[in-house]
Design an enzyme around this catalytic site. Structure first.
Site, short mmCIF file in Angstrom:
data_model
loop_
_atom_site.label_atom_id
_atom_site.label_comp_id
_atom_site.label_asym_id
_atom_site.label_seq_id
_atom_site.Cartn_x
_atom_site.Cartn_y
_atom_site.Cartn_z
N LYS A 125 0.60 -1.24 -0.05
CA LYS A 125 -0.15 0.07 0.31
C LYS A 125 0.57 1.38 0.34
O LYS A 125 1.96 1.31 0.35
CB LYS A 125 -0.50 0.34 1.42
CG LYS A 125 -2.71 0.80 1.00
CD LYS A 125 -3.15 -0.52 -0.01
CE LYS A 125 -4.30 0.71 -0.23
NZ LYS A 125 -5.69 -0.57 -0.78
N ASP A 165 -6.77 4.51 -5.06
CA ASP A 165 -7.53 4.51 -4.23
C ASP A 165 -8.22 5.37 -3.56
O ASP A 165 -8.40 6.16 -4.86
CB ASP A 165 -6.74 3.64 -2.39
CG ASP A 165 -7.18 3.32 -0.93
OD1 ASP A 165 -7.82 1.88 -1.02
OD2 ASP A 165 -7.41 3.82 -0.82
#
Length: 442
Positions: A125, A165
């Protein structure tokens, strides 16, 4: 002190300010604690200590210039959490709340989510505390180019493949990819969520929301039920929420709520999705505008409290949005299922309360895996230098989501935990990742 408790206590002491990371570790390991303690090999090989420590954490400065010529400095992050199953894969988040604890929590969750897909994907991430809201296209392009000027060193089509995201959509992915090509002088599938014009995947935008509903339908079918004629409450009004609403309606459900960071709407007759799409996707306005257009709906300022009666709840906004009191609202109103569309949107206390009150619970690492599944398909499409049709992608996505449900359901039943999909998702993904780690050595 038992092995699992000792490891969790130690990581909390070593990283005292990373509360979301601690929560993610606890949510994953505690439901399967008894299984971990029964197997001596996990302790002998220090598996827990290794699985909660990222392979690497990358932090860098991002310097960019606004339209007025002022120079700003933000922090950029990429946490490559675990590469046991394949290249690192996980999104980039641009939001003021982003810090290393948030990124580690998301990377840890991503590792296990990716393991459920059955695709060869590791977990990662990244992101920045940059806020794209209120910025011009030119400012966002400047930021994305500066961000990629550092990130490019750490990614590659067979190394680490970021996606979007919160705060990172098709526009941002385009700017990031353009800068990567300029620096590397190579056209490769290093990012997913790309535009269709440059090797993007048809259906990628819809995948997380659609996959959520596909999973929900499988879970309800297991209990001899379906979404047809059900009342659904959805939080959020972004990409995931919009497509979850769209597919829920297609399955015959009536969706009555949506929300954003300023407030939420209730439409007893069912959300008019075309109005929402116009407000959110085209005009980029607040959800309050829905009430101005559809006057028989209701608008409430502040955080959505899940007080509206519903059969199915789909939290699709952000982490920790369903608190204990909100869970009590759902139980009081006889909600039969909670299906997590966001990453860790339900607190530990709320999750425990819902499960204790026999509410079917689909954890995000399983239910919202449609997005990364489609990203994996995009990587495959790019690798093969081919182009797929939307219908083909949708069929593959539906099959993946069904397979995820079948796998975690069977794992739960294997350990006499029928309908415990939290346990099933955690134990199945844990076994997939740790088996790979053990076989690859220390």
């Amino acid at each position: 002190m038992l092995y699992t408790d000792k490891v969790i206590t130690n990581i909390i002491q070593r990283t005292p300010n990373e509360t979301e990371f601690h929560q993610a570790i606890t949510e994953t390991l505690m439901p399967i604690k008894s299984i971990i303690e029964e197997s001596k090999i996990y302790q002998e090989l220090s598996i827990l200590e290794r699985i909660i420590e990222p392979d690497r954490e990358i932090k860098f400065r991002v310097t960019w210039r606004d339209d007025a010529g002022k120079i700003h400095v933000n922090r950029g992050y990429r946490v490559q959490f675990n590469g046991a199953l394949g290249p690192y894969k996980g999104g980039l988040r641009f939001h003021p709340s982003v810090d290393i604890g948030i990124i580690k929590f998301l990377g840890f969750e991503q590792t296990f989510k990716n393991a459920l897909t059955g695709l060869p994907l590791g977990g990662a991430k990244g992101g920045s505390d940059f806020d794209p809201k209120g910025k011009s296209d030119f400012e966002i392009m400047n930021f994305c180019q500066s961000f990629m000027n550092e990130l490019f060193r750490h990614i590659g089509a067979s190394t680490d493949v970021p996606a979007g995201d919160i705060g990172v959509g098709a526009r941002e992915i385009g700017y990031l990819y353009g800068q990567y090509k300029k620096i590397k002088n190579i056209h490769e599938g290093v990012l997913t969520g790309k535009g269709l014009e440059f090797d993007g995947l048809p259906g990628r935008n819809e995948a997380t929301g659609y996959g959520l509903v596909y999973f929900c339908e499988e879970m309800l079918k297991k209990s001899v039920n379906s979404l047809e004629n059900k009342t659904v409450c959805v939080s959020g009004a972004g990409n995931v929420a919009i497509h979850a609403v769209e597919k829920s309606i297609a399955y015959g459900a009536k969706v009555v709520t949506m929300s954003d960071s300023t407030g939420w709407i209730y439409d007893k007759d069912g959300i008019n999705l075309s109005i929402i799409k116009d407000i959110k996707e085209k005009k980029k306005l607040r959800i309050l505008e829905y009430n101005k257009i559809k006057s028989d709906s209701q608008y409430f300022e502040g955080k959505f409290d899940w007080s509206i009666p519903c059969d199915v709840a789909m939290p699709c906004a952000t982490q920790n949005e369903i608190l204990l009191d909100f869970a009590k609202n759902l139980v009081k109103n006889k909600c039969i299922a909670v299906v997590e569309g966001a990453n860790m949107p339900t607190t530990l206390e709320a999750t425990r309360y819902l499960v204790e009150n026999k509410v079917l619970f689909a954890p995000g690492k399983a239910a919202n895996a449609g997005g990364v599944s489609a990203s994996g398909l995009e990587m495959s499409q790019n690798s093969n230098k081919s182009r797929w049709e939307f219908q083909d992608v949708d069929v593959k996505l539906k099959a993946i989501m069904k397979n995820i449900f079948v796998n975690i359901s069977q794992r739960a039943e294997e350990f006499s935990r029928k309908h415990d999909y939290i346990f099933g998702a955690n134990i199945h993904s844990f076994i997939e990742v740790t088996n790979s780690m053990i076989k690859q050595g220390i």
